[in-house]
Design an enzyme around this catalytic site. Structure first.
Site, PDB file in Angstrom:
ATOM      1  N   LYS A 170      40.873  45.864  30.734  1.00 48.36           N
ATOM      2  CA  LYS A 170      40.785  47.297  31.049  1.00 48.36           C
ATOM      3  C   LYS A 170      40.736  48.188  29.803  1.00 48.36           C
ATOM      4  O   LYS A 170      40.153  49.256  29.828  1.00 48.36           O
ATOM      5  CB  LYS A 170      41.944  47.730  31.951  1.00 48.36           C
ATOM      6  CG  LYS A 170      41.743  47.302  33.396  1.00 48.36           C
ATOM      7  CD  LYS A 170      42.679  48.033  34.327  1.00 48.36           C
ATOM      8  CE  LYS A 170      42.430  47.655  35.772  1.00 48.36           C
ATOM      9  NZ  LYS A 170      42.955  46.300  36.083  1.00 48.36           N
TER      10      LYS A 170
ATOM     11  N   GLU B   1      44.498  58.118  37.888  1.00 45.20           N
ATOM     12  CA  GLU B   1      45.473  57.624  38.843  1.00 45.20           C
ATOM     13  C   GLU B   1      45.722  56.157  38.529  1.00 45.20           C
ATOM     14  O   GLU B   1      44.937  55.523  37.822  1.00 45.20           O
ATOM     15  CB  GLU B   1      44.944  57.744  40.279  1.00 45.20           C
ATOM     16  CG  GLU B   1      43.989  56.637  40.701  1.00 45.20           C
ATOM     17  CD  GLU B   1      42.661  56.671  39.955  1.00 45.20           C
ATOM     18  OE1 GLU B   1      42.251  57.756  39.501  1.00 45.20           O
ATOM     19  OE2 GLU B   1      42.032  55.590  39.836  1.00 45.20           O
TER      20      GLU B   1
ATOM     21  N   SER C  84      40.193  37.572  33.040  1.00 47.28           N
ATOM     22  CA  SER C  84      40.285  39.029  32.828  1.00 47.28           C
ATOM     23  C   SER C  84      41.617  39.485  32.246  1.00 47.28           C
ATOM     24  O   SER C  84      41.681  40.516  31.584  1.00 47.28           O
ATOM     25  CB  SER C  84      39.998  39.762  34.133  1.00 47.28           C
ATOM     26  OG  SER C  84      40.831  39.293  35.177  1.00 47.28           O
TER      27      SER C  84
HETATM   28  C1  LIG Z   1      42.560  45.547  37.215  1.00 48.86           C
HETATM   29  C2  LIG Z   1      42.329  44.126  36.990  1.00 48.86           C
HETATM   30  C3  LIG Z   1      41.287  43.431  37.651  1.00 48.86           C
HETATM   31  C4  LIG Z   1      40.407  44.060  38.686  1.00 48.86           C
HETATM   32  O1  LIG Z   1      39.589  45.082  38.242  1.00 48.86           O
HETATM   33  P1  LIG Z   1      38.011  44.900  38.077  1.00 48.86           P
HETATM   34  O2  LIG Z   1      37.543  46.297  37.892  1.00 48.86           O
HETATM   35  O3  LIG Z   1      37.501  44.272  39.338  1.00 48.86           O
HETATM   36  O4  LIG Z   1      37.788  44.040  36.908  1.00 48.86           O
HETATM   37  C5  LIG Z   1      41.083  42.094  37.337  1.00 48.86           C
HETATM   38  N1  LIG Z   1      41.866  41.461  36.452  1.00 48.86           N
HETATM   39  C6  LIG Z   1      42.884  42.085  35.813  1.00 48.86           C
HETATM   40  C7  LIG Z   1      43.698  41.307  34.845  1.00 48.86           C
HETATM   41  C8  LIG Z   1      43.150  43.429  36.056  1.00 48.86           C
HETATM   42  O5  LIG Z   1      44.152  44.045  35.412  1.00 48.86           O
END
Ligand SMILES: *Cc1c(COP(=O)(O)O)cnc(C)c1O
Length: 405
Positions: free
Chosen positions: A101, A123, A388
């Site tokens: 993010k 938010e 992610s």
């Molecule tokens: C917020 C988050 C997501 C989901 O958000 P996307 O916009 O779909 O990428 C996925 N993995 C992690 C670690 C997150 O913090």
């Protein structure tokens, strides 16, 4: 590469179009006030895109502050266990703050700085976006107002503490159900009242134009790095790329690097407890076309056509829609969207931790779980998974609800 009539050589030039549409999805379905604010952001964004000063500053920040490029790791023991398919992970868990993010939050905050804004507003639900934005705001010396429902404030105490330590104002939203939806409304209201001084920062490839495009572009660093690293590491492209899809930003980030390649691409949605409405958040699999939060996409609706209640074990994935570009690529067939449930996800969480020494976020564990199933189906070849985020934030929850598996 041409796929179903779309030329992916020139895809990014044409999608979205000047009004923010990916085919019929996207757009900016907002009040006239907000439309003006969106146009101002769009114009500023196109200006800075061409500015070598902005580009080199963002490049420097990614390297010196975020710790990019993040590596790709080969999962030797997991691959061995699954047969002849080689699995790799792109390590967004090693990006500063532990998830992808920050990639778009740093971009959005740098844009705010270039536009002469004093404050960023957003938010947050689980608090991940709030923490990433608070980090970016601290780095750039911007004020930061994060709107959060009182229910979520109670549930997410460590993230609330992080935001406050980073100097953000966490503004409690008490009306309605006092969760994410009310927080979105309150944040937008505050933004409309003060859009000259501040900029709204969306947490995924969602919302009115230009956000789905801008967030994708900022996240595309994942795909650009990953493609080059994978080629360097193996001499080939992966056969498949897999990522989890909530709003869809980490997925668009890595997918954008491979859309023009002969690579199978899979987006993984959360099936939660099962296919009954309310038990999952698999909007692309079970949803229908509709407009919410200022954009047209595929969404899960209740009997009145309003956004349906959704659930996932991963709080970062429980959103009743996905970004418009995902809806477009879904209909086109270029990306395949599939689901894994909570149980498969928790299994993958422990498997990756035990076999590879990487504790994944529960969101990312969805992608790992799907890749493990896909590996068995494929029998040979290679899969690149976008990891992610890291799972430190999820450990207490997993132990409390599932014990040690
Ligand atoms: C917020 C988050 C997501 C989901 O958000 P996307 O916009 O779909 O990428 C996925 N993995 C992690 C670690 C997150 O913090």
């Amino acid at each position: 590469m041409i796929y179903n009539g779309i030329d992916f050589d020139t895809y990014f030039k044409h999608y979205p179009d000047a009004n923010g549409f990916f085919g019929k999805y996207g757009g900016a379905y907002v009040s006239d006030d907000l439309k003006k604010a969106m146009e101002e952001i769009t114009e500023a964004y196109f200006t800075i895109c061409k500015s070598s000063k902005f580009i080199s500053e963002l490049r420097r920040i990614r390297k010196e502050f975020q710790g990019r490029p993040t590596p790709i790791s080969y999962l030797e023991r997991l691959s061995g266990k699954l047969g002849n398919v080689q699995l790799y992970v792109k390590r967004e868990d090693l990006n500063h703050t532990g998830a992808h993010k920050l990639n778009h939050c740093m971009g959005e905050a740098l844009l705010a700085k270039f536009m002469g804004k004093k404050k960023v507003i957003a938010e947050t639900g689980a608090g991940q976006h709030g923490v990433a934005l608070a980090t970016a705001a601290a780095y750039f010396g911007l004020e930061c107002d994060i709107y959060m429902g009182s229910v979520d404030i109670k549930k997410q105490a460590p993230n609330v503490a992080r935001m406050k330590i980073l100097g953000a104002n966490v503004i409690e939203v008490t009306h309605g159900l006092a969760t994410l939806k009310e927080a979105v409304d309150a944040a937008f209201d505050a933004y409309i009242k003060d859009y000259k001084n501040c900029i709204y920062c969306i947490g995924s490839v969602l919302g009115p134009h230009p956000f789905p495009m801008m967030v994708r572009d900022f996240q595309s660093v994942i795909g650009i790095e990953a493609r080059e690293q994978f080629l360097q590491l193996t001499g080939e492209l992966p056969d498949a790329v897999v990522a989890c899809v909530g709003g869809g930003s980490n997925a668009m980030g890595i997918f954008s690097g491979f859309l023009n390649d002969p690579v199978e691409i899979y987006g993984v949605e959360p099936l939660g407890k099962g296919p009954t409405l309310g038990d999952h958040a698999a909007s692309l699999k079970y949803g229908t076309e509709g407009i919410m939060h200022g954009f047209n996409s595929i969404m899960l609706k209740d009997a009145n056509g309003e956004p349906a209640p959704v659930y996932s074990v991963a709080s970062g994935l429980d959103y009743p829609s996905s970004g418009p570009e995902h809806a477009f690529l879904h209909d086109l067939g270029r990306i395949k969207y599939d689901v894994v449930n909570d149980d498969e996800t928790i299994d993958a969480f422990f498997t990756l931790s035990r076999l590879e020494g990487i504790i994944p976020a529960i969101e990312s564990s969805h992608a790992v779980a799907y890749a493990m199933k896909l590996a068995k189906e494929m029998g040979k070849g290679s899969i690149l998974i976008n990891l992610s985020g890291r799972g430190d934030k999820d450990m207490d929850y997993v132990i409390e609800h599932y014990g040690i598996r």
